[in-house]
Motif scaffolding. Structure first.
Motif, short mmCIF file in Angstrom:
data_model
loop_
_atom_site.label_atom_id
_atom_site.label_comp_id
_atom_site.label_asym_id
_atom_site.label_seq_id
_atom_site.Cartn_x
_atom_site.Cartn_y
_atom_site.Cartn_z
N VAL A 22 -2.59 12.79 3.47
CA VAL A 22 -2.63 13.23 4.86
C VAL A 22 -1.26 13.77 5.24
CG1 VAL A 22 -2.11 10.90 5.76
CG2 VAL A 22 -3.25 12.58 7.23
N ASN A 23 -1.24 14.98 5.76
CA ASN A 23 0.00 15.65 6.13
C ASN A 23 0.19 15.56 7.64
OD1 ASN A 23 0.67 16.80 3.44
ND2 ASN A 23 -1.29 17.83 3.73
N GLN A 46 -1.42 3.43 1.89
CA GLN A 46 -1.69 3.52 0.45
C GLN A 46 -2.45 2.30 -0.04
OE1 GLN A 46 -0.52 6.27 -1.75
NE2 GLN A 46 -2.25 5.29 -2.75
N ASP A 47 -2.01 1.12 0.38
CA ASP A 47 -2.64 -0.12 -0.09
C ASP A 47 -4.02 -0.33 0.52
OD1 ASP A 47 -0.33 -0.52 -1.51
OD2 ASP A 47 0.53 -1.98 -0.10
N ARG A 48 -4.13 -0.02 1.81
CA ARG A 48 -5.38 -0.32 2.53
C ARG A 48 -6.44 0.76 2.33
NH1 ARG A 48 -6.31 -3.15 7.45
NH2 ARG A 48 -8.56 -3.33 7.71
N HIS A 49 -6.00 2.02 2.28
CA HIS A 49 -6.96 3.13 2.28
C HIS A 49 -6.83 4.06 1.08
CE1 HIS A 49 -8.04 2.06 6.42
NE2 HIS A 49 -6.74 2.05 6.70
N GLY A 50 -5.86 3.81 0.20
CA GLY A 50 -5.65 4.72 -0.90
C GLY A 50 -5.23 6.10 -0.43
N LEU A 51 -4.50 6.13 0.67
CA LEU A 51 -4.15 7.39 1.33
C LEU A 51 -2.63 7.59 1.28
CD1 LEU A 51 -4.98 9.78 3.18
CD2 LEU A 51 -4.79 8.22 5.11
N THR A 52 -2.20 8.75 0.81
CA THR A 52 -0.77 9.06 0.73
C THR A 52 -0.33 9.81 1.99
OG1 THR A 52 -0.86 9.20 -1.68
CG2 THR A 52 1.01 10.27 -0.58
N LEU A 53 0.64 9.24 2.68
CA LEU A 53 1.18 9.86 3.88
C LEU A 53 2.34 10.78 3.52
CD1 LEU A 53 1.51 10.11 7.00
CD2 LEU A 53 3.01 8.09 6.87
N ARG A 54 2.26 12.03 4.00
CA ARG A 54 3.36 12.98 3.80
C ARG A 54 3.79 13.49 5.17
NH1 ARG A 54 4.63 18.50 2.70
NH2 ARG A 54 2.50 19.17 3.14
N ILE A 55 5.05 13.25 5.51
CA ILE A 55 5.60 13.70 6.79
C ILE A 55 6.00 15.16 6.68
CG2 ILE A 55 7.40 13.36 8.51
CD1 ILE A 55 5.41 11.06 8.34
#
Length: 351
Positions: A22-23, A46-55
């Motif tokens: 997610v950007n 990342q741990d909860r949703h397997g989602l990588t946050l990119r600022i």
């Protein structure tokens, strides 16, 4: 649970199996907030949703809105570079008019609906969801003088009596712009500009230059080159004291007539590459648990979020009840833009 919310849950579930990124396009001028998102929100997602946050950092929201308008004109209706944008005010108005936001966004909300259904006079119509509330405050050092001027007229008189000891960031800086809008609300369009023009020769550097950012204003205040700091964040002085940037004798105040406050929002661009990922991030950031944790970790206050017995208040932060009582709504976004443009011509560039 409403039908629209069930639809969003189904959308999230449908994409849960594949890796996601997610950007998040956001103003990155607050280092403490940046660290919190990187060190707390990122690993949680990342741990909860397997989602990588990119600022995706930017200096001003208008940059993101312009990019979205360009992408729409080029026919890029999917696979956009931004999934979530931090937005409000004239930038939301421009984005809504250009049709570059997706909605409706249906999320559980922390704030009473009447407080946020319009963004600087523009109905949100489900195109954004409230994230945080903000309210303008000013700071002074009680070790330098006991009481600050508590009305606009008293402030103008103080500035004239103390040449070179006051300034404000040049609009469109967020804090500088909102400072000038107090004159718009109190004195009208022409009267507000006249008062700001009258004050100009008595400012720091005789008004020939202005700080470009709030960080520069903070530095001038900390170095005792000027006698007031200001911010949209009611807890900013407490944060600076905790960091050792400001002395412990600094306190904040609002004008007797009140100070301007608003909400800032999260929105999903029309061509977001992963809407389910966007909604996952928004759901986390707008939860009461996340907002209160951000408040505890960063020292922020959210005047409309309601009292929380476990939330400490910094030494220089005004009580939430006082801030709510002194909350003034923003002027219409169109009026804001016209006033900023007129400030440039009739104050900044005036001889």
């Amino acid at each position: 649970m409403g039908r629209a919310w069930l639809g969003i849950v189904a959308l999230l579930a449908g994409c849960a199996a594949r890796p996601r990124e997610v950007n998040f396009a956001m103003w990155a001028g607050d280092e403490a907030r940046n660290r919190y998102l990187e060190n707390v929100v990122r690993p949680h997602l990342q741990d909860r949703h397997g989602l990588t946050l990119r600022i995706v950092p930017y200096g001003h929201t208008s940059e993101v809105v312009s990019k979205l308008i360009t992408e729409k004109a080029a026919g890029k209706t999917s696979g956009g570079s931004v999934d979530v944008v931090w937005i409000n005010g004239e930038n939301f108005r421009a984005a809504k008019q250009a049709g570059v936001l997706w909605g409706p966004i249906v999320m559980p909300r922390l704030y009473p609906a009447a407080a946020y259904e319009k963004d600087f006079g523009t109905p949100i119509d489900g195109l954004e969801t409230p994230w945080q509330s903000a309210q303008f405050v000013m700071a002074w050092d009680t070790a330098r003088f006991a009481e600050p001027p508590r009305t606009l007229d008293a402030l103008v008189a103080w500035v004239k009596a103390h040449p070179g000891r006051f300034t404000y960031p040049a609009p469109p800086d967020f804090s500088g712009s909102v400072f000038t809008r107090h004159f718009l609300l109190a004195k009208g369009f022409d009267g507000g500009l006249a008062a700001l023009r009258e004050m100009k020769p008595y400012l720091w550097k005789r008004g020939e230059t202005y700080p470009a950012t709030i960080a520069e204003l903070d530095r001038l205040f900390a170095n005792q080159e000027i006698d007031f700091a200001m911010s949209y964040g009611p807890s900013f002085a407490s944060e600076r004291i905790a960091r050792g940037t400001f002395p412990a004798t600094v306190r904040t105040f609002v004008f007797d007539s009140g100070t301007i406050g608003n909400f800032n929002y999260l929105a999903v661009p029309f061509n977001a590459a992963d809407r389910p990922a966007a909604l996952t991030l928004i759901g986390d950031l707008t939860s009461r648990e996340r907002l209160l944790d951000m408040a505890r970790q960063l020292g922020h206050t959210f005047p409309h979020a309601g009292p929380d017995p476990g939330l400490p208040r910094g030494i220089a932060t005004l009580p939430p009840a006082l801030l709510r009582a002194k909350f003034l709504p923003e002027p219409d976004a169109g009026e804001l833009v016209r006033f900023e443009q007129a400030w440039r011509q009739r104050v900044l560039l005036a001889p």
